[in-house]
Design an enzyme around this catalytic site. Structure first.
Site, PDB file in Angstrom:
ATOM      1  N   ASP A 397       0.117  -7.291 -30.646  1.00 34.38           N
ATOM      2  CA  ASP A 397       0.114  -7.840 -32.014  1.00 34.38           C
ATOM      3  C   ASP A 397       1.189  -8.901 -32.230  1.00 34.38           C
ATOM      4  O   ASP A 397       0.951  -9.882 -32.946  1.00 34.38           O
ATOM      5  CB  ASP A 397       0.362  -6.726 -33.041  1.00 34.38           C
ATOM      6  CG  ASP A 397      -0.746  -5.697 -33.040  1.00 34.38           C
ATOM      7  OD1 ASP A 397      -1.816  -6.004 -32.509  1.00 34.38           O
ATOM      8  OD2 ASP A 397      -0.521  -4.589 -33.570  1.00 34.38           O
TER       9      ASP A 397
HETATM   10  P1  NAP Z   1       0.988  -3.325 -29.754  1.00 30.40           P
HETATM   11  O1  NAP Z   1       0.384  -4.402 -30.554  1.00 30.40           O
HETATM   12  O2  NAP Z   1       0.826  -1.934 -30.226  1.00 30.40           O
HETATM   13  O3  NAP Z   1       0.372  -3.462 -28.292  1.00 30.40           O
HETATM   14  C1  NAP Z   1       0.833  -2.707 -27.238  1.00 30.40           C
HETATM   15  C2  NAP Z   1      -0.039  -2.992 -26.039  1.00 30.40           C
HETATM   16  O4  NAP Z   1       0.538  -2.311 -24.937  1.00 30.40           O
HETATM   17  C3  NAP Z   1      -1.456  -2.469 -26.182  1.00 30.40           C
HETATM   18  O5  NAP Z   1      -2.353  -3.516 -26.423  1.00 30.40           O
HETATM   19  C4  NAP Z   1      -1.739  -1.716 -24.873  1.00 30.40           C
HETATM   20  O6  NAP Z   1      -2.881  -2.282 -24.240  1.00 30.40           O
HETATM   21  C5  NAP Z   1      -0.503  -2.006 -24.036  1.00 30.40           C
HETATM   22  N1  NAP Z   1      -0.084  -0.851 -23.250  1.00 30.40           N
HETATM   23  C6  NAP Z   1       0.011   0.441 -23.635  1.00 30.40           C
HETATM   24  N2  NAP Z   1       0.422   1.204 -22.611  1.00 30.40           N
HETATM   25  C7  NAP Z   1       0.605   0.379 -21.563  1.00 30.40           C
HETATM   26  C8  NAP Z   1       1.015   0.565 -20.220  1.00 30.40           C
HETATM   27  N3  NAP Z   1       1.320   1.784 -19.732  1.00 30.40           N
HETATM   28  N4  NAP Z   1       1.098  -0.514 -19.416  1.00 30.40           N
HETATM   29  C9  NAP Z   1       0.776  -1.741 -19.880  1.00 30.40           C
HETATM   30  N5  NAP Z   1       0.369  -1.979 -21.133  1.00 30.40           N
HETATM   31  C10 NAP Z   1       0.278  -0.922 -21.965  1.00 30.40           C
HETATM   32  O7  NAP Z   1       2.542  -3.527 -29.503  1.00 30.40           O
HETATM   33  P2  NAP Z   1       3.545  -4.698 -29.935  1.00 30.40           P
HETATM   34  O8  NAP Z   1       3.001  -6.027 -29.561  1.00 30.40           O
HETATM   35  O9  NAP Z   1       4.859  -4.258 -29.420  1.00 30.40           O
HETATM   36  O10 NAP Z   1       3.522  -4.670 -31.498  1.00 30.40           O
HETATM   37  C11 NAP Z   1       4.092  -3.636 -32.236  1.00 30.40           C
HETATM   38  C12 NAP Z   1       3.152  -3.249 -33.353  1.00 30.40           C
HETATM   39  O11 NAP Z   1       3.660  -2.034 -33.914  1.00 30.40           O
HETATM   40  C13 NAP Z   1       3.118  -4.288 -34.454  1.00 30.40           C
HETATM   41  O12 NAP Z   1       1.823  -4.369 -34.979  1.00 30.40           O
HETATM   42  C14 NAP Z   1       4.083  -3.722 -35.475  1.00 30.40           C
HETATM   43  O13 NAP Z   1       3.805  -4.152 -36.784  1.00 30.40           O
HETATM   44  C15 NAP Z   1       3.845  -2.240 -35.303  1.00 30.40           C
HETATM   45  N6  NAP Z   1       4.968  -1.427 -35.769  1.00 30.40           N
HETATM   46  C16 NAP Z   1       6.202  -1.631 -35.275  1.00 30.40           C
HETATM   47  C17 NAP Z   1       7.267  -0.920 -35.762  1.00 30.40           C
HETATM   48  C18 NAP Z   1       8.661  -1.165 -35.291  1.00 30.40           C
HETATM   49  O14 NAP Z   1       9.588  -0.765 -35.978  1.00 30.40           O
HETATM   50  N7  NAP Z   1       8.855  -1.771 -34.146  1.00 30.40           N
HETATM   51  C19 NAP Z   1       7.049   0.052 -36.732  1.00 30.40           C
HETATM   52  C20 NAP Z   1       5.746   0.255 -37.191  1.00 30.40           C
HETATM   53  C21 NAP Z   1       4.732  -0.484 -36.691  1.00 30.40           C
HETATM   54  P3  NAP Z   1      -3.718  -1.425 -23.160  1.00 30.40           P
HETATM   55  O15 NAP Z   1      -4.109  -0.171 -23.845  1.00 30.40           O
HETATM   56  O16 NAP Z   1      -4.853  -2.308 -22.816  1.00 30.40           O
HETATM   57  O17 NAP Z   1      -2.808  -1.189 -22.005  1.00 30.40           O
END
Ligand code: NAP
Length: 471
Positions: A397
């Protein structure tokens, strides 16, 4: 008399030092190089606070209404330690739910203390004390159940889906208003003991109602808000018990939790009013499977290693997948291997990458990646056109360009990393599955993008092996 006054002054000094340590802890935890010192300072402050309070009890010999039995206090300390130690050993990815549980425990304690103060003091509780006591138990009660719900959703023992119904906000506000109404009545008539359990009961139910409309993945923001409520209830307890340290610590906790919730909401492009009224976190209706399969280009570890070795500027974008795979140490090895070859490697840290604030900083610090290589989003976004390779490791994301271009996207308006402006983009993830927001990422279909399918730890490790093979 003089000894008593001297001991009181001594306890006052202990409390003052503890307060200063709490403030320093917050200050030091602001930056990775001083964060460990911040934790230590907070821990010493807490030991001093507990020690000072035990000393105070020892001096009093008894509280206003009850005689002190140290046996019970030490039994409680032993039980708390037995629960706390394993809680401190959970995996990094489970920290948000662990934090929620801590809030639930803290708020439970606050609610119990408030309840005992009520029953010990009724019917002659002065109005101010009764007012803060009501604040304490209403905030404490809703934090107990709200935090348990949040922990359950994050641990996936409760359904993650938001549960909504028509008029939900109205029902919630009505419940809250009834609880406040009872509180006002109790301030005027603290002898109305039959109303007290109703008020606490409503607060407990309200905590559940507040959290059910929110999706599991949005829980970290809710948890930081509940953190704020727990802090405010502790501050109210400080007024009830006439304990200045509790007031200070509670106010620090309350305000820092509130500021963190605002920062997280902003970084996720959610309005804070939405957070307060629980109207966010709806799962996007466009599920991954609903999309047509579009062609993407993929590459092997060998090809990826070749491209990285030929680059002069590389930016690594870590995300939740790096945390899940525990790939940070392999990422550090990759950093070393590329730096040795003269490649300039930096890390782009999105404020909400991962699942909790500072998630990526903590993991990379654990792997001893130099702090000065970590760049915040606003500082690195302008550099992407000069970057040869953006290597995205388990992030999704936070790199989605739809946030800038697609008005219908649920994440439209969320600030993202401009990775698509770099010459080549390589994305390590296991599949085409979406991330947290549940939406497709157009970045994967762009001309300059190569998908590196596999587990982050395994894939990065294979790239490192290939680089070593190339000498
Ligand atoms: P993300 O959008 O959740 O994407 C994570 C990606 O990691 C997934 O597409 C997944 O794809 C991949 N993944 C999972 N396990 C894996 C593995 N073992 N090896 C390789 N890839 C793996 O994560 P992000 O880009 O870090 O974004 C964070 C999201 O969380 C944002 O939307 C944010 O708003 C939200 N959020 C963050 C917080 C905070 O405080 N940081 C709090 C609440 C919400 P596959 O399944 O295809 O592997």
């Amino acid at each position: 008399m003089t000894t008593v006054a001297g001991s009181q002054a001594f306890i006052g000094i202990i409390y003052l030092i503890a307060s200063a340590l709490f403030i320093l802890a917050l200050k030091w935890m602001n930056a990775p190089p001083t964060a460990r010192r911040g934790i230590l300072s907070g821990e010493i402050g807490m030991v001093l606070a507990i020690g000072g309070t035990l000393l105070q009890l020892g001096m009093d010999g008894k509280l206003e209404h009850i005689t002190i039995d140290y046996g019970w206090i030490f039994l409680a300390l032993a039980i708390g330690t037995a629960i706390g130690v394993p809680l401190g050993l959970v995996q990094m990815t489970a920290v948000p739910q662990r934090t929620a549980l801590s809030h639930a425990f803290g708020a439970f304690c606050v609610t119990l203390v408030g309840t005992s103060e009520f029953y010990l003091g009724t019917p002659s509780i002065p109005p101010f004390k009764m007012a803060v006591l009501c604040c304490e138990v209403i905030l404490g009660g809703l934090t107990v159940t709200g935090s348990l719900m949040a922990a359950g959703k994050l641990q996936e023992v409760l359904p993650q889906r938001p549960i909504t119904y028509k008029g939900q906000n109205f029902v919630n506000l009505l419940m809250f208003a009834v609880a406040i109404g009872i509180a006002v009545f109790l301030v005027h008539d603290p002898g109305a003991t039959h109303l007290y359990p109703v008020m606490v009961g409503i607060a407990l139910v309200f905590g559940v109602m507040l959290v059910i409309p929110i999706g599991g993945a949005d829980m970290p923001t809710v948890i930081s808000l509940l953190n704020s409520y727990a802090g405010l209830s502790a501050a109210a307890m400080g007024f009830v018990l006439n304990n200045k340290l509790l007031i200070i610590a509670g106010a620090l906790d309350g305000s820092s939790g509130f500021i963190l919730s605002v920062i997280m909401s902003k970084a996720m492009n959610r309005s804070f009013t939405n957070v307060l009224f629980g109207a966010f976190g709806q799962v996007a209706p466009a599920a991954a499977g609903a999309q047509e399969a579009r062609p993407v280009k993929s590459a092997s570890p060998e090809e990826a290693a070749g491209i990285l070795a030929a680059a002069s500027k590389v930016v690594v974008v870590p995300g939740y997948g790096m945390a899940v795979a525990q790939a940070q140490h392999k990422v550090r090895e990759l950093y070393d291997a590329l730096t040795k070859r003269g490649v300039d490697v930096r890390f782009a840290i999105h404020p909400v990458a991962g699942r909790m604030p500072g998630h990526m900083n903590v993991l990379l610090a654990e792997a001893d990646v130099p702090y000065d290589r970590l760049m915040e989003m606003d500082d690195i976004n302008g550099d992407f056109p000069q970057v040869d390779v953006s290597l995205i490791i388990g992030a999704n994301d936070v790199t989605n360009p739809a946030a800038k271009t697609d008005k219908s996207s649920p994440i439209y308006g969320m600030p993202v990393l401009d990775v698509e402006k770099s010459h080549t983009v390589m994305v390590i993830k296991r599949s085409m599955n979406p991330g947290f927001a549940g939406i497709d990422n157009p970045l994967y279909y762009m001309d300059q993008t190569l998908m590196l399918f596999g587990d982050a730890k395994v894939f990065v490790s294979n790239i490192v092996k290939e680089l070593a093979g190339h000498g």
